[in-house]
Design an enzyme around this catalytic site. Structure first.
Site, PDB file in Angstrom:
ATOM      1  N   THR A 289      96.970  62.856  73.334  1.00 24.15           N
ATOM      2  CA  THR A 289      97.263  61.522  72.792  1.00 24.15           C
ATOM      3  C   THR A 289      98.635  61.068  73.284  1.00 24.15           C
ATOM      4  O   THR A 289      99.542  61.881  73.487  1.00 24.15           O
ATOM      5  CB  THR A 289      97.225  61.523  71.254  1.00 24.15           C
ATOM      6  OG1 THR A 289      98.261  62.375  70.750  1.00 24.15           O
ATOM      7  CG2 THR A 289      95.876  61.992  70.734  1.00 24.15           C
TER       8      THR A 289
ATOM      9  N   SER B 274      99.706  59.721  76.280  1.00 16.90           N
ATOM     10  CA  SER B 274     100.016  60.488  77.499  1.00 16.90           C
ATOM     11  C   SER B 274     100.186  59.617  78.740  1.00 16.90           C
ATOM     12  O   SER B 274      99.994  60.086  79.856  1.00 16.90           O
ATOM     13  CB  SER B 274      98.925  61.543  77.731  1.00 16.90           C
ATOM     14  OG  SER B 274      97.639  60.986  77.623  1.00 16.90           O
ATOM     15  N   THR B 275     100.575  58.357  78.563  1.00 17.99           N
ATOM     16  CA  THR B 275     100.806  57.522  79.746  1.00 17.99           C
ATOM     17  C   THR B 275     102.169  57.797  80.371  1.00 17.99           C
ATOM     18  O   THR B 275     102.451  57.326  81.471  1.00 17.99           O
ATOM     19  CB  THR B 275     100.700  56.023  79.410  1.00 17.99           C
ATOM     20  OG1 THR B 275     101.687  55.693  78.424  1.00 17.99           O
ATOM     21  CG2 THR B 275      99.315  55.661  78.888  1.00 17.99           C
TER      22      THR B 275
ATOM     23  N   GLY C  65     106.122  60.441  79.861  1.00 20.58           N
ATOM     24  CA  GLY C  65     106.879  61.436  79.108  1.00 20.58           C
ATOM     25  C   GLY C  65     106.203  62.790  79.001  1.00 20.58           C
ATOM     26  O   GLY C  65     105.515  63.257  79.911  1.00 20.58           O
TER      27      GLY C  65
ATOM     28  N   GLY D 169     103.714  63.764  77.152  1.00 22.25           N
ATOM     29  CA  GLY D 169     102.249  63.704  77.179  1.00 22.25           C
ATOM     30  C   GLY D 169     101.706  63.680  78.593  1.00 22.25           C
ATOM     31  O   GLY D 169     100.720  64.370  78.904  1.00 22.25           O
TER      32      GLY D 169
ATOM     33  N   TYR E 272     111.785  60.018  60.958  1.00 28.67           N
ATOM     34  CA  TYR E 272     111.166  60.736  62.077  1.00 28.67           C
ATOM     35  C   TYR E 272     111.123  62.238  61.793  1.00 28.67           C
ATOM     36  O   TYR E 272     110.074  62.881  61.908  1.00 28.67           O
ATOM     37  CB  TYR E 272     111.954  60.448  63.362  1.00 28.67           C
ATOM     38  CG  TYR E 272     111.543  61.300  64.542  1.00 28.67           C
ATOM     39  CD1 TYR E 272     110.334  61.080  65.189  1.00 28.67           C
ATOM     40  CD2 TYR E 272     112.360  62.344  65.004  1.00 28.67           C
ATOM     41  CE1 TYR E 272     109.955  61.863  66.268  1.00 28.67           C
ATOM     42  CE2 TYR E 272     111.990  63.126  66.083  1.00 28.67           C
ATOM     43  CZ  TYR E 272     110.784  62.890  66.712  1.00 28.67           C
ATOM     44  OH  TYR E 272     110.400  63.667  67.770  1.00 28.67           O
TER      45      TYR E 272
HETATM   46  N1  LIG Z   1     111.435  63.105  74.085  1.00 30.83           N
HETATM   47  C1  LIG Z   1     112.001  64.065  73.359  1.00 30.83           C
HETATM   48  O1  LIG Z   1     113.179  64.435  73.535  1.00 30.83           O
HETATM   49  C2  LIG Z   1     111.220  64.748  72.313  1.00 30.83           C
HETATM   50  C3  LIG Z   1     111.779  65.841  71.656  1.00 30.83           C
HETATM   51  C4  LIG Z   1     111.025  66.499  70.694  1.00 30.83           C
HETATM   52  C5  LIG Z   1     109.747  66.074  70.418  1.00 30.83           C
HETATM   53  N2  LIG Z   1     109.249  64.986  71.069  1.00 30.83           N
HETATM   54  C6  LIG Z   1     107.897  64.562  70.730  1.00 30.83           C
HETATM   55  O2  LIG Z   1     107.085  64.610  71.899  1.00 30.83           O
HETATM   56  C7  LIG Z   1     106.089  63.599  71.835  1.00 30.83           C
HETATM   57  C8  LIG Z   1     106.146  62.734  73.082  1.00 30.83           C
HETATM   58  O3  LIG Z   1     107.438  62.163  73.183  1.00 30.83           O
HETATM   59  P1  LIG Z   1     107.885  61.318  74.474  1.00 30.83           P
HETATM   60  O4  LIG Z   1     109.351  61.161  74.375  1.00 30.83           O
HETATM   61  O5  LIG Z   1     107.280  61.904  75.685  1.00 30.83           O
HETATM   62  O6  LIG Z   1     107.167  59.909  74.131  1.00 30.83           O
HETATM   63  P2  LIG Z   1     107.280  58.514  74.885  1.00 30.83           P
HETATM   64  O7  LIG Z   1     107.886  58.663  76.246  1.00 30.83           O
HETATM   65  O8  LIG Z   1     107.887  57.540  73.927  1.00 30.83           O
HETATM   66  O9  LIG Z   1     105.740  58.154  75.094  1.00 30.83           O
HETATM   67  C9  LIG Z   1     104.953  57.804  74.007  1.00 30.83           C
HETATM   68  C10 LIG Z   1     103.511  57.735  74.459  1.00 30.83           C
HETATM   69  O10 LIG Z   1     102.705  57.385  73.338  1.00 30.83           O
HETATM   70  C11 LIG Z   1     101.900  56.261  73.656  1.00 30.83           C
HETATM   71  N3  LIG Z   1     101.700  55.528  72.410  1.00 30.83           N
HETATM   72  C12 LIG Z   1     102.643  54.990  71.594  1.00 30.83           C
HETATM   73  N4  LIG Z   1     102.065  54.470  70.498  1.00 30.83           N
HETATM   74  C13 LIG Z   1     100.723  54.695  70.624  1.00 30.83           C
HETATM   75  C14 LIG Z   1      99.593  54.425  69.800  1.00 30.83           C
HETATM   76  N5  LIG Z   1      99.721  53.798  68.636  1.00 30.83           N
HETATM   77  N6  LIG Z   1      98.378  54.826  70.227  1.00 30.83           N
HETATM   78  C15 LIG Z   1      98.228  55.466  71.415  1.00 30.83           C
HETATM   79  N7  LIG Z   1      99.270  55.766  72.231  1.00 30.83           N
HETATM   80  C16 LIG Z   1     100.491  55.371  71.837  1.00 30.83           C
HETATM   81  C17 LIG Z   1     102.669  55.517  74.728  1.00 30.83           C
HETATM   82  O11 LIG Z   1     101.785  54.805  75.562  1.00 30.83           O
HETATM   83  P3  LIG Z   1     101.683  53.203  75.554  1.00 30.83           P
HETATM   84  O12 LIG Z   1     103.083  52.668  75.491  1.00 30.83           O
HETATM   85  O13 LIG Z   1     100.972  52.948  76.850  1.00 30.83           O
HETATM   86  O14 LIG Z   1     100.873  52.865  74.359  1.00 30.83           O
HETATM   87  C18 LIG Z   1     103.258  56.696  75.513  1.00 30.83           C
HETATM   88  O15 LIG Z   1     102.307  57.209  76.421  1.00 30.83           O
HETATM   89  C19 LIG Z   1     106.346  62.821  70.542  1.00 30.83           C
HETATM   90  O16 LIG Z   1     105.543  63.321  69.512  1.00 30.83           O
HETATM   91  C20 LIG Z   1     107.805  63.126  70.237  1.00 30.83           C
HETATM   92  O17 LIG Z   1     108.106  63.027  68.871  1.00 30.83           O
HETATM   93  C21 LIG Z   1     109.945  64.314  72.006  1.00 30.83           C
END
Ligand SMILES: NC(=O)c1ccc[n+]([C@@H]2O[C@H](COP(=O)([O-])OP(=O)(O)OC[C@H]3O[C@@H](n4cnc5c(N)ncnc54)[C@H](OP(=O)(O)O)[C@@H]3O)[C@@H](O)[C@H]2O)c1
Length: 264
Positions: free
Chosen positions: A13, A15-16, A18, A20, A154
């Protein structure tokens, strides 16, 4: 270790981009058929095209659906009625002073970060248990165990995911299905670049901004840098594999030693 997921279907989920997108690439490289998901059809299709280019021969299924809505969840389940590997990666984050977080904010964070994962687990776990094999994972965060003052809404949703994961692992006990959470630490993604620039001088170039962020806001990191998304994906791909058959009900850290604790 050779990880072979051929014949398995995986859904990642959100996964476009980051973490994912890196997980989707890792699973595809291991031979799984992978469903990539985001809200926007154009962005989801482009992510699928990138994966096909990066992983020659990959079987990628783009599914544009907003999983925070019942309609989006139904569309996803119609398009993909069964999966062998469910990676609940979707999560939103942002800073807000604790006393300014409204009921609507709290609801939105729980809806997107917790309930989407619960709904999909409820939908897919019965098929996995009846087939006698499956993998469910939740992407949690260091914020699950060290609540950040600047985003307690969060952090609390990520704490909840650890309980959700442990609970569903019990529901799947003895079935051949494993359920785990992965505690990701501060990772170098597009979303995090924005977050870093909310907290440090906006005029700093990225490398300096990253170092300042780690020094000032994540001083316990033993890695002393942000984690790359592929480093999180490596753990997720391993946990998705038959090799990880005895790991269930766990919370595994890929946090660069950021959390100053021996357990979990
Ligand atoms: N980045 C970090 O440092 C970090 C650290 C610890 C944990 N995490 C966790 O890792 C996970 C991924 O984080 P990330 O930073 O890679 O995220 P991200 O870059 O913000 O990407 C979020 C993804 O979720 C999609 N998305 C958002 N809302 C959506 C919805 N309602 N339905 C379906 N898709 C949706 C977005 O695609 P669209 O915009 O195309 O909808 C995008 O592909 C998250 O759970 C985050 O809490 C991240």
């Amino acid at each position: 270790m050779r990880i072979d997921l051929s014949g398995r279907t995986a859904l990642v989920t959100g996964s476009t981009q980051g973490i994912g997108a890196a997980i989707a690439a890792g699973l595809a490289a291991a031979g799984a058929r992978v469903a990539v998901n985001g809200r926007d059809p154009g962005k989801t299709g482009a992510a699928a095209d990138r994966l096909r280019a990066d992983v020659p021969g990959a079987d990628i299924v783009p599914i544009a659906a907003d999983l925070a809505t019942d309609q989006g969840t139904s569309a996803l389940l119609d398009a993909l009625p069964d999966v062998d590997v469910l990676i609940n990666n979707l999560g939103i984050f942002g800073t807000k002073p604790a006393l300014d977080i409204t009921d609507d904010d709290w609801r939105r964070y729980f809806e997107v970060n917790v309930l989407t994962a619960v709904r999909l687990t409820r939908a897919y776990l019965p098929g996995m248990t009846s087939r006698g094999w499956g993998r469910v994972q939740y992407i949690a965060s260091d914020s699950a165990i060290a609540t950040p003052a600047e985003m307690i809404h969060y952090g609390t949703t990520k704490t909840a995911l650890l309980g959700v994961s442990r609970g569903f692992a019990k529901a799947a006990s003895g079935t051949g299905v494993t359920v785990n959470s992965v505690i990701a630490g501060p990772t170098h993604t597009g979303g995090v670049e924005d977050f870093v620039y909310e907290l440090v001088d906006k005029d700093l170039p990225w490398e300096e901004a990253q170092r300042a962020f780690m020094r000032e806001h994540r001083p316990t990191s033993l890695l002393e840098r942000l984690i790359e998304p592929e480093e999180i994906a490596n753990m997720v791909v391993y946990l998705s594999s038959p090799l990880a058959s005895a790991t269930t009900g766990g919370a595994l850290r890929v946090d660069g030693g950021y959390t100053d604790a021996i357990l979990p």
